[in-house]
Design a protein around this motif. Structure first.
Motif, PDB file in Angstrom:
ATOM      1  N   THR A 196     -36.965  68.322 -18.924  1.00 49.60           N
ATOM      2  CA  THR A 196     -37.487  67.605 -17.768  1.00 49.60           C
ATOM      3  C   THR A 196     -36.775  68.169 -16.551  1.00 49.60           C
ATOM      4  O   THR A 196     -35.670  68.715 -16.649  1.00 49.60           O
ATOM      5  CB  THR A 196     -37.242  66.087 -17.856  1.00 49.60           C
ATOM      6  OG1 THR A 196     -35.841  65.841 -18.020  1.00 49.60           O
ATOM      7  CG2 THR A 196     -38.003  65.483 -19.014  1.00 49.60           C
ATOM      8  N   ARG A 210     -42.274  67.269 -16.614  1.00 51.76           N
ATOM      9  CA  ARG A 210     -41.954  67.142 -18.029  1.00 51.76           C
ATOM     10  C   ARG A 210     -42.624  68.271 -18.795  1.00 51.76           C
ATOM     11  O   ARG A 210     -43.741  68.684 -18.466  1.00 51.76           O
ATOM     12  CB  ARG A 210     -42.444  65.787 -18.550  1.00 51.76           C
ATOM     13  CG  ARG A 210     -41.854  65.397 -19.893  1.00 51.76           C
ATOM     14  CD  ARG A 210     -42.285  64.008 -20.290  1.00 51.76           C
ATOM     15  NE  ARG A 210     -41.662  63.614 -21.556  1.00 51.76           N
ATOM     16  CZ  ARG A 210     -42.073  62.598 -22.306  1.00 51.76           C
ATOM     17  NH1 ARG A 210     -43.101  61.870 -21.919  1.00 51.76           N
ATOM     18  NH2 ARG A 210     -41.456  62.313 -23.434  1.00 51.76           N
ATOM     19  N   PRO A 217     -37.430  62.718 -22.533  1.00 51.02           N
ATOM     20  CA  PRO A 217     -38.062  61.572 -21.863  1.00 51.02           C
ATOM     21  C   PRO A 217     -37.918  61.642 -20.349  1.00 51.02           C
ATOM     22  O   PRO A 217     -36.990  62.264 -19.817  1.00 51.02           O
ATOM     23  CB  PRO A 217     -37.283  60.382 -22.430  1.00 51.02           C
ATOM     24  CG  PRO A 217     -35.919  60.938 -22.694  1.00 51.02           C
ATOM     25  CD  PRO A 217     -36.146  62.353 -23.152  1.00 51.02           C
ATOM     26  N   CYS A 219     -38.892  58.770 -17.050  1.00 46.07           N
ATOM     27  CA  CYS A 219     -39.523  57.530 -16.600  1.00 46.07           C
ATOM     28  C   CYS A 219     -39.569  57.507 -15.074  1.00 46.07           C
ATOM     29  O   CYS A 219     -38.681  58.048 -14.411  1.00 46.07           O
ATOM     30  CB  CYS A 219     -38.733  56.321 -17.090  1.00 46.07           C
ATOM     31  SG  CYS A 219     -38.491  56.256 -18.875  1.00 46.07           S
ATOM     32  N   GLU A 232     -33.945  57.843 -18.502  1.00 46.22           N
ATOM     33  CA  GLU A 232     -34.098  56.650 -19.333  1.00 46.22           C
ATOM     34  C   GLU A 232     -34.595  55.511 -18.455  1.00 46.22           C
ATOM     35  O   GLU A 232     -34.418  55.523 -17.229  1.00 46.22           O
ATOM     36  CB  GLU A 232     -32.767  56.289 -19.994  1.00 46.22           C
ATOM     37  CG  GLU A 232     -32.232  57.381 -20.916  1.00 46.22           C
ATOM     38  CD  GLU A 232     -30.852  57.061 -21.481  1.00 46.22           C
ATOM     39  OE1 GLU A 232     -30.365  55.929 -21.258  1.00 46.22           O
ATOM     40  OE2 GLU A 232     -30.258  57.937 -22.132  1.00 46.22           O
ATOM     41  N   SER A 233     -35.180  54.506 -19.080  1.00 52.19           N
ATOM     42  CA  SER A 233     -35.799  53.425 -18.313  1.00 52.19           C
ATOM     43  C   SER A 233     -34.803  52.377 -17.813  1.00 52.19           C
ATOM     44  O   SER A 233     -35.051  51.733 -16.786  1.00 52.19           O
ATOM     45  CB  SER A 233     -36.868  52.736 -19.166  1.00 52.19           C
ATOM     46  OG  SER A 233     -36.281  52.181 -20.341  1.00 52.19           O
ATOM     47  N   ARG A 245     -43.195  53.637 -15.855  1.00 52.68           N
ATOM     48  CA  ARG A 245     -44.127  54.490 -16.576  1.00 52.68           C
ATOM     49  C   ARG A 245     -43.386  55.650 -17.246  1.00 52.68           C
ATOM     50  O   ARG A 245     -42.420  56.174 -16.699  1.00 52.68           O
ATOM     51  CB  ARG A 245     -45.172  55.061 -15.612  1.00 52.68           C
ATOM     52  CG  ARG A 245     -45.811  54.007 -14.741  1.00 52.68           C
ATOM     53  CD  ARG A 245     -46.747  54.621 -13.734  1.00 52.68           C
ATOM     54  NE  ARG A 245     -47.132  53.655 -12.718  1.00 52.68           N
ATOM     55  CZ  ARG A 245     -48.027  53.867 -11.764  1.00 52.68           C
ATOM     56  NH1 ARG A 245     -48.623  55.043 -11.695  1.00 52.68           N
ATOM     57  NH2 ARG A 245     -48.312  52.934 -10.888  1.00 52.68           N
ATOM     58  N   ASN A 246     -43.871  56.054 -18.390  1.00 51.27           N
ATOM     59  CA  ASN A 246     -43.380  57.253 -19.041  1.00 51.27           C
ATOM     60  C   ASN A 246     -44.200  58.436 -18.555  1.00 51.27           C
ATOM     61  O   ASN A 246     -45.435  58.416 -18.628  1.00 51.27           O
ATOM     62  CB  ASN A 246     -43.500  57.142 -20.562  1.00 51.27           C
ATOM     63  CG  ASN A 246     -42.511  56.168 -21.143  1.00 51.27           C
ATOM     64  OD1 ASN A 246     -41.339  56.187 -20.808  1.00 51.27           O
ATOM     65  ND2 ASN A 246     -42.987  55.295 -22.018  1.00 51.27           N
ATOM     66  N   GLU A 248     -46.160  61.603 -18.762  1.00 56.78           N
ATOM     67  CA  GLU A 248     -46.871  62.196 -19.886  1.00 56.78           C
ATOM     68  C   GLU A 248     -46.479  63.664 -20.048  1.00 56.78           C
ATOM     69  O   GLU A 248     -46.200  64.356 -19.061  1.00 56.78           O
ATOM     70  CB  GLU A 248     -48.382  62.082 -19.677  1.00 56.78           C
ATOM     71  CG  GLU A 248     -48.913  60.665 -19.840  1.00 56.78           C
ATOM     72  CD  GLU A 248     -48.714  60.136 -21.246  1.00 56.78           C
ATOM     73  OE1 GLU A 248     -48.971  60.880 -22.212  1.00 56.78           O
ATOM     74  OE2 GLU A 248     -48.292  58.980 -21.383  1.00 56.78           O
ATOM     75  N   TYR A 275     -40.814  64.876 -30.007  1.00 55.34           N
ATOM     76  CA  TYR A 275     -39.687  64.112 -29.501  1.00 55.34           C
ATOM     77  C   TYR A 275     -38.390  64.648 -30.080  1.00 55.34           C
ATOM     78  O   TYR A 275     -38.343  65.106 -31.227  1.00 55.34           O
ATOM     79  CB  TYR A 275     -39.833  62.628 -29.869  1.00 55.34           C
ATOM     80  CG  TYR A 275     -41.094  62.000 -29.334  1.00 55.34           C
ATOM     81  CD1 TYR A 275     -41.151  61.506 -28.042  1.00 55.34           C
ATOM     82  CD2 TYR A 275     -42.243  61.927 -30.126  1.00 55.34           C
ATOM     83  CE1 TYR A 275     -42.321  60.943 -27.541  1.00 55.34           C
ATOM     84  CE2 TYR A 275     -43.410  61.369 -29.635  1.00 55.34           C
ATOM     85  CZ  TYR A 275     -43.438  60.876 -28.343  1.00 55.34           C
ATOM     86  OH  TYR A 275     -44.594  60.332 -27.862  1.00 55.34           O
TER      87      TYR A 275
END
Length: 282
Positions: A196, A210, A217, A219, A232-233, A245-246, A248, A275
């Motif tokens: 990312t 991403r 990940p 967010c 991270e969220s 939101r993640n 895509e 992942y």
């Protein structure tokens, strides 16, 4: 087999969209924006303890884009235990947008010059940029050799981050400002890896991207005029952002003062999402 250059890191970004206030109110707003970066990075400290850093954008100062980074934890680099020193940093790097990074490198490389974000100066605002990166490039050696084989390039560090910087610089060449979809599609087609990225230019463009398979990940969320993103969220949850939101796989979010939009790199979305197992450990 992956090349032995690995980075399991944390990425953060904030952007104050909308009309920017003038005078003292604008300066106060800029300090509030930049102060969010060490807060988010502290929540991402589990992802890296070797170094930390920030690059901020402020069109009202001579150093429109400026970077502070060093080896150490977030508390050490941002002097959070000493109010006067932290306040000095906040005032110096205040702005309407910023990206931040915490770094972990299992292969060593403890030189502070490896700390992120990386910044590349240029006289043209849209070619002057900073970026930070979480992940690893599996074809790092191939990409490095292609650069060196041209004969007039010199690489200072053994890191995929510097390779990415050269490719970003190449994609920004020419007299006309290129389309960001073309830039980040070039990166996705060049690099075989898991990553990312947060990108910030001195022309006020921010991109949060991403990789096409979504290994790492990312967010993001919007609260009023404030955009924020993190690896991270939970940092965004703690700052009371709703509807997190993640990102895509194979997409990026382009942020400007007039708003943000999500862009797909390819006409067809990736058929397979992947992942990294260690993300559940983090």
């Amino acid at each position: 087999m992956l090349d032995p250059i690995h980075h399991e890191c944390g990425v953060a970004a904030v952007y104050r969209m909308g009309e920017w206030p003038r005078g003292d109110e604008g300066a106060r707003e800029g300090r509030q924006i930049i102060s969010l970066i060490p807060e988010i990075l502290t929540d991402l400290q589990n992802r890296g303890q070797l170094s930390a850093g920030v690059s901020s954008y402020n069109p009202n100062r001579d150093q429109v884009l400026d970077t502070h980074k060093d080896n150490g934890t977030v508390a050490e680099v941002f002097r959070t235990a000493i109010d006067t020193k932290q306040e000095t940093l906040i005032r110096e790097y205040a702005g309407r947008a910023a990206i931040g990074h915490v770094r972990y490198a299992p292969c060593g490389l403890a030189d502070p010059s490896y700390a992120q974000p990386f910044e590349r100066h240029h006289g043209r605002l849209w070619k002057w940029f900073a970026f930070c990166f979480n992940g690893n490039i599996a074809n790092y050696t191939e990409c490095r050799d292609k650069i060196l084989d041209r004969g007039d390039y010199h690489l200072v560090r053994e890191t995929d981050t510097e390779i990415i910087m050269h490719h970003l610089s190449w994609a920004l060449k020419g007299e006309d400002k290129p389309d960001f979809k073309a830039i980040f599609r070039h990166l996705a087609e060049t690099f075989d890896g898991a990553y990312t990225m947060a990108f910030l230019s001195a022309d006020g463009d921010m991109v949060i991207a991403r990789d096409p398979h979504g290994f790492r990940p990312l967010c993001w969320a919007v609260k009023g005029d404030l955009f924020a993103a993190a690896s991270e969220s939970h940092p965004l949850e703690r700052l009371n952002f709703g509807r997190i939101r993640n990102g895509e796989p194979g997409t990026f979010v382009h942020v400007r003062p007039d708003g943000c939009k999500t862009v797909e790199l390819f006409d067809e979305p990736p058929k397979k999402k992947s992942y990294c197992f260690f993300e559940w450990v983090y």
